[in-house]
Design an enzyme around this catalytic site. Structure first.
Site, PDB file in Angstrom:
ATOM      1  N   LYS A 100       0.823  -1.204   0.000  1.00  0.00           N
ATOM      2  CA  LYS A 100       0.000   0.000   0.000  1.00  0.00           C
ATOM      3  C   LYS A 100       0.867   1.269   0.000  1.00  0.00           C
ATOM      4  CE  LYS A 100      -3.780  -2.289  -0.371  1.00  0.00           C
ATOM      5  NZ  LYS A 100      -4.457  -3.151   0.558  1.00  0.00           N
TER       6      LYS A 100
HETATM    7  C1  LIG Z   1      -5.510  -4.247   0.884  1.00  0.00           C
HETATM    8  C2  LIG Z   1      -6.984  -4.035   0.980  1.00  0.00           C
HETATM    9  C3  LIG Z   1      -7.699  -4.334   2.147  1.00  0.00           C
HETATM   10  C4  LIG Z   1      -7.091  -5.077   3.298  1.00  0.00           C
HETATM   11  O1  LIG Z   1      -6.048  -4.432   3.917  1.00  0.00           O
HETATM   12  P1  LIG Z   1      -5.232  -5.221   5.070  1.00  0.00           P
HETATM   13  O2  LIG Z   1      -4.471  -4.133   5.748  1.00  0.00           O
HETATM   14  O3  LIG Z   1      -4.359  -6.204   4.365  1.00  0.00           O
HETATM   15  O4  LIG Z   1      -6.227  -5.866   5.952  1.00  0.00           O
HETATM   16  C5  LIG Z   1      -9.022  -3.994   2.209  1.00  0.00           C
HETATM   17  N1  LIG Z   1      -9.657  -3.422   1.174  1.00  0.00           N
HETATM   18  C6  LIG Z   1      -9.023  -3.144   0.015  1.00  0.00           C
HETATM   19  C7  LIG Z   1      -9.783  -2.493  -1.097  1.00  0.00           C
HETATM   20  C8  LIG Z   1      -7.670  -3.473  -0.122  1.00  0.00           C
HETATM   21  O5  LIG Z   1      -7.053  -3.255  -1.288  1.00  0.00           O
END
Ligand SMILES: *Cc1c(COP(=O)(O)O)cnc(C)c1O
Length: 385
Positions: free
Chosen positions: A187
């Site tokens: 991210k």
């Molecule tokens: C990555 C992601 C998540 C989950 O994030 P985590 O921190 O891994 O739990 C949720 N929603 C979307 C749209 C994502 O891309």
């Protein structure tokens, strides 16, 4: 890096500064949730702004689960989610025992269709979870205005750090009950694993803080007892283990200081792609008008019928040019587990059904070199010749 080395899909933009931050946390002797986590929460709340408070957790999934739990959503309730998302958005609805109602997205933006949300409302609807897809801000105010007062908005802002919509800085929760960011490795801001819940509602903030750590209410103890023995704590609910460690928070604090610099780099790469792909048989991602901010977590191309190859062949061509690609997303209604919740997707989710076979994401991260950006452009251009 040699000219033909493999270009990964996303490299975390972390280095010496983050390593030093984490090392300091380790050497301090306090490595789990403590003072660094608290500082990170305060700095994050200040960054997304405007009086919201921030609750650090160990993933966005955990944060979304806590938000729904704090809102008292449970069995018999419905929560509306877009089909164009990662499974986590819908999975947390199941975790509280409620029913995800999967709706369509806009064909151009891939963000939740406000019209489809309006059609999906029932007396059982308790919340809507818009996803700021790829970092393109949803118009949360417009969504809010179509909803009855007792239907909550919980933003899945996993892609949206940082992003500014028409009426909100994503995370300030001006038009939502809670907003949840992801700090997963790929991210735009990362702590390895981690997440942040923001809210203006102190009831949600307090409940999330209790539930992220076993349902232990230390604050009540702090408030109501004097002469506290250090061993005492009170469990007020069957909580979860969702807290963020100080080691992760230390990385997050450094990343937060670099958030604007990293965003600018991604925006530059996105603009460079836009300019380079204008003449190709692709639909380019939607951009934001002046005054708004796109986080550019992802660059999603849609291949058009005029092109020489379909999506799967395109991915193979990119791989043979040593450039990684990915698909965001395989919509929920295409997965075995969620399929049964959607009747006749061709009719009920026409935009997602039409767009799904065309979508492919190409590398975009602030860590990419100019040379890598050029190589991605050449690979896309050659693959679509
Ligand atoms: C990555 C992601 C998540 C989950 O994030 P985590 O921190 O891994 O739990 C949720 N929603 C979307 C749209 C994502 O891309």
């Amino acid at each position: 890096m040699s000219a033909d080395s493999f270009i990964p899909f996303a490299l975390p933009d972390v280095g010496e500064a983050e390593a030093r931050g984490v090392a300091d946390a380790i050497i301090s002797g306090w490595i789990t949730s403590g003072p660094v986590m608290r500082s990170f929460e305060h700095e994050f709340a200040e960054y997304v702004g405007d009086g919201a408070s921030a609750v650090a957790v160990n993933s966005a999934t955990a944060g979304m689960h806590l938000a729904l739990e704090a809102l008292g959503i449970g069995p018999g309730d419905e929560v509306i989610v877009p089909t164009w998302t990662f499974t986590a958005t819908a999975e947390v609805v199941r975790h509280v025992g409620a029913r995800p109602v999967i709706v369509d997205v806009e064909a151009d933006s891939l963000n939740i269709s406000i019209g489809a949300v309006a059609q999906a409302l029932t007396p059982r609807t308790k919340a809507v979870m818009p996803v700021h897809m790829a970092g393109l801000p949803v118009d949360v105010r417009a969504l809010r205005e179509t909803l009855p007062a007792d239907v909550h908005v919980v933003e899945d802002a996993a892609h949206a750090m940082p992003a500014v919509g028409p009426d909100e800085h994503v995370g300030d929760c001006r038009y939502s009950s809670a907003c949840v960011f992801s700090f997963y490795a790929t991210k735009t801001l990362t702590t390895g694993e981690g997440g942040m819940l923001t809210t203006r509602d102190e009831v949600i903030a307090d409940r999330s803080r209790i539930m992220r750590l076993h349902g232990i209410d230390r604050d009540a103890f702090d408030r109501y007892t004097s002469n506290r023995p250090s061993w005492f704590y009170d469990v007020v609910a069957a909580g979860f283990k969702y807290n963020m460690s100080d080691m992760a928070a230390a990385m997050g604090r450094v990343q937060l200081r670099r958030a604007d610099e990293m965003r600018k780099r991604r925006a530059w790469i996105a603009q460079t792609y836009m300019n380079a792909f204008r003449e190709l048989p692709v639909q380019l991602p939607v951009t934001v008008p002046h005054g708004q901010v796109h986080a550019w977590h992802l660059f999603v191309l849609r291949l058009t019928d005029e092109g020489p190859v379909g999506r799967d062949d395109f991915i193979q061509r990119m791989t043979s040019r040593r450039v990684a690609t990915s698909v965001h997303f395989i919509p929920l209604h295409s997965h075995s587990y969620w399929r049964s919740l959607v009747e006749d997707p061709e009719r009920t989710l026409p935009n997602a059904v039409a767009q799904a076979p065309k979508a492919v994401s190409i590398p975009l991260s602030s860590r990419m070199t100019d040379e890598q950006v050029e190589r991605v452009i050449d690979a896309v251009t050659d693959s679509l010749r």
